[in-house]
Design an enzyme around this catalytic site. Structure first.
Site, PDB file in Angstrom:
ATOM      1  N   ARG A  29      53.256 -21.897   1.071  1.00  0.00           N
ATOM      2  CA  ARG A  29      52.611 -22.052   2.791  1.00  0.00           C
ATOM      3  C   ARG A  29      51.169 -22.864   2.716  1.00  0.00           C
ATOM      4  O   ARG A  29      51.077 -24.088   3.089  1.00  0.00           O
ATOM      5  CB  ARG A  29      52.388 -21.504   3.073  1.00  0.00           C
ATOM      6  CG  ARG A  29      52.411 -21.698   4.651  1.00  0.00           C
ATOM      7  CD  ARG A  29      50.355 -21.623   5.688  1.00  0.00           C
ATOM      8  NE  ARG A  29      50.419 -20.473   4.318  1.00  0.00           N
ATOM      9  CZ  ARG A  29      48.746 -20.007   5.120  1.00  0.00           C
ATOM     10  NH1 ARG A  29      47.776 -21.353   5.637  1.00  0.00           N
ATOM     11  NH2 ARG A  29      47.715 -18.648   4.415  1.00  0.00           N
ATOM     12  N   CYS A 255      41.123 -26.966   1.639  1.00  0.00           N
ATOM     13  CA  CYS A 255      41.252 -27.288   2.679  1.00  0.00           C
ATOM     14  C   CYS A 255      40.716 -28.506   3.415  1.00  0.00           C
ATOM     15  O   CYS A 255      39.227 -28.941   2.178  1.00  0.00           O
ATOM     16  CB  CYS A 255      39.452 -25.773   2.767  1.00  0.00           C
ATOM     17  SG  CYS A 255      39.204 -25.919   4.582  1.00  0.00           S
ATOM     18  N   ASN A 264      43.181 -24.135  -3.696  1.00  0.00           N
ATOM     19  CA  ASN A 264      43.319 -22.366  -4.271  1.00  0.00           C
ATOM     20  C   ASN A 264      42.822 -21.560  -5.905  1.00  0.00           C
ATOM     21  O   ASN A 264      43.500 -22.421  -7.201  1.00  0.00           O
ATOM     22  CB  ASN A 264      44.333 -21.822  -3.567  1.00  0.00           C
ATOM     23  CG  ASN A 264      44.709 -22.043  -2.487  1.00  0.00           C
ATOM     24  OD1 ASN A 264      44.575 -21.122  -1.437  1.00  0.00           O
ATOM     25  ND2 ASN A 264      45.493 -22.569  -1.493  1.00  0.00           N
TER      26      ASN A 264
END
Lengths: 320, 320
Positions: A29, A255, A264
């Site tokens: 995701r 991001c 991440n």
């Protein structure tokens, strides 16, 4: 000599760390949602299946966000239909609003996540809500989800800094986090969305939650490696008793508001550290690295995970 | 919003950390020595001058190793002649043997470093000595250096694992380290040459030295980021009282024996963490990032430092 991981060099425990950590895998995701080229749904399904086989037990698979905002996840329903249930493996799905919850309920999803903001500016930009009004938006979503027996996780973004507001006070983050938990969420994931946090900041935030009556057993941490701090920050969080850590296989993601494409915390880099610390995760590093190498080949881009680069074949995902 | 660094998001101290850390910058020596293309001596001199202007006070500039082994450092004497003295800045030089010491003495060098091994295999491969016989080789070098008023630092490599031997027992590392210190070295730098260590291992090794009477004030740490562990390991070392940390501007370097090209802990990533922790270093992050961007352009290759990638221009060092 290629070893299966850090444990080949000995396992050395550190005082005060938990015996076991649960990794909340966000690669499918949070990782894939920023990929510009649409990844075929069968590749996503295979990715999730491989992650489960590698031993991950919480795999956030997709989001019922409107396809206009995240075209990459327009196949959410189809992906869920392709997932094979695996014993002990949970497949939470991000749900931004009531319409998203409707779609999750239609598909029989049993665990969702909502995504709140610790700052006014990001709440307005990402949720089209104010810092205060977001709770009113989430309340009926969580209430209805709980009524249907779902588990609800809450994300809180921009907990350590905001690209528009700069510093974000600990008290402001704690207030927002407590509000989300009070809606009935079982867990709050504290996000360093732009990756600026440092270990003392992590400790201060966790102390702030403890002072507000929220212990580490209800908290998770979600670090981005934009400035290389994610693993050191994770160590600080573990020292404070946190036992759930968000990570993304191969370091996928990032991001769009951060200043670099670095994403991440890579699950592999986390598992390397935890294996060496003798902290149980249930994850097989070799199998996980193979998965990230396989996906890198499909994406045509090498993994940013240091561990994947070190242990994987030199040409994985094309030349760098 | 580009800030000068993590302190823009607040400085949060962590219990038990030192108030000040000295960075031992190894970019010009340990970083550049693995560059295949010869870097012009004037670029190296400018690199060192820029590092000093950024606030680094210990800059390991070069090595008097035989040019046959490290052609990149064949210009050692010429580089030293070009260095401008700066108040409070030390320019140690690596010296592998007696011939290297002769050359250092000729140039008026006042601080040297020797490079020992914690394992038998690496001692044989890198020094052409046994684990035991290396001390007899170093003894006359250190003795003569001290007689000439030099300060002598000792490196100990493969402290956390060895590519041929795998795990390396803590006791073996402590024994070898104590032997080097007993020769008269003022400081011992513990090297994770292949980057496999994890934070508990760092703590165990420092505890091992403490039990042998060697406190953290005589130790430095030297981590490689091959598996992404360098900064978390540094945090563990700081918690144990270590106040000298080796790092390489832009993350230059890497061990040719390691499985990936990822090199030393990047000085910028370290400074980001220390600034956020409120630990003094005297280093200006903006100036340091500019230096690494400048060097990346000269090398034609982007920096591997996460901070440099996030804060520097997107095209620094060419596309990635």
């Amino acid at each position: 000599m290629t070893t299966a991981g850090s444990a080949g060099y000995g396992a050395y425990r550190l005082d005060g760390l938990p015996a076991r950590v649960t990794i909340h895998e966000v690669g499918p995701r949070d990782g894939l949602q920023n990929e510009a080229a649409i990844v075929p749904v069968e590749v996503k399904a295979e990715f999730v299946a491989r992650l489960a086989r590698a031993g991950l037990t919480r795999i956030e698979t997709t989001s019922f966000v409107h396809p206009k905002w995240v075209p990459q996840l327009a196949d959410a329903a189809e992906l869920l239909d392709r997932l094979e249930p695996a014993p002990g493996v949970r497949y939470p799905v991000l749900v931004p609003n009531e319409r998203g919850l409707d779609r999750a309920l239609e598909r029989g999803v049993t665990e969702i996540a909502i995504f709140g903001s610790a700052t006014e500016t990001f709440a307005r930009r990402n949720l089209n809500q104010g810092l205060e009004s977001q709770f009113a938006m989430f309340a009926p979503v969580v209430e209805r989800a709980l009524r249907h027996g779902m588990k609800v996780r809450a994300y809180l973004s921009m907990c350590f800094g905001d690209p528009w507001e700069g510093a974000v006070p600990v008290e402001q983050v704690v207030r927002a986090g407590v509000r989300l938990l009070d809606l009935g969420c079982f867990e709050l994931s504290l996000g360093d969305t732009i990756g600026v946090g440092t270990p003392g900041h992590v400790a201060a935030l966790l102390d702030g939650f403890a002072a507000a009556g929220v212990g580490p057993e209800r908290l998770a941490v979600h670090f981005h490696d934009t400035y290389g701090q994610a693993l050191a920050n994770t160590l600080a969080a573990l020292t404070k008793g946190v036992t759930v850590v968000d990570a993304s296989a191969g370091g996928l993601g990032g991001c769009p508001y951060a200043e670099s494409a670095t994403g991440n915390l890579a699950t592999e880099d986390l598992v390397w550290m935890l294996d060496g610390l003798g902290v149980e995760t249930g994850v097989d590093l070799t199998s996980l690295v193979e998965t990230s190498v396989w996906l890198a080949d499909r994406l045509g881009r090498p993994s940013v995970s240091r561990v994947v680069r070190a242990l994987g074949p030199a040409d994985a995902g094309g030349s760098d």
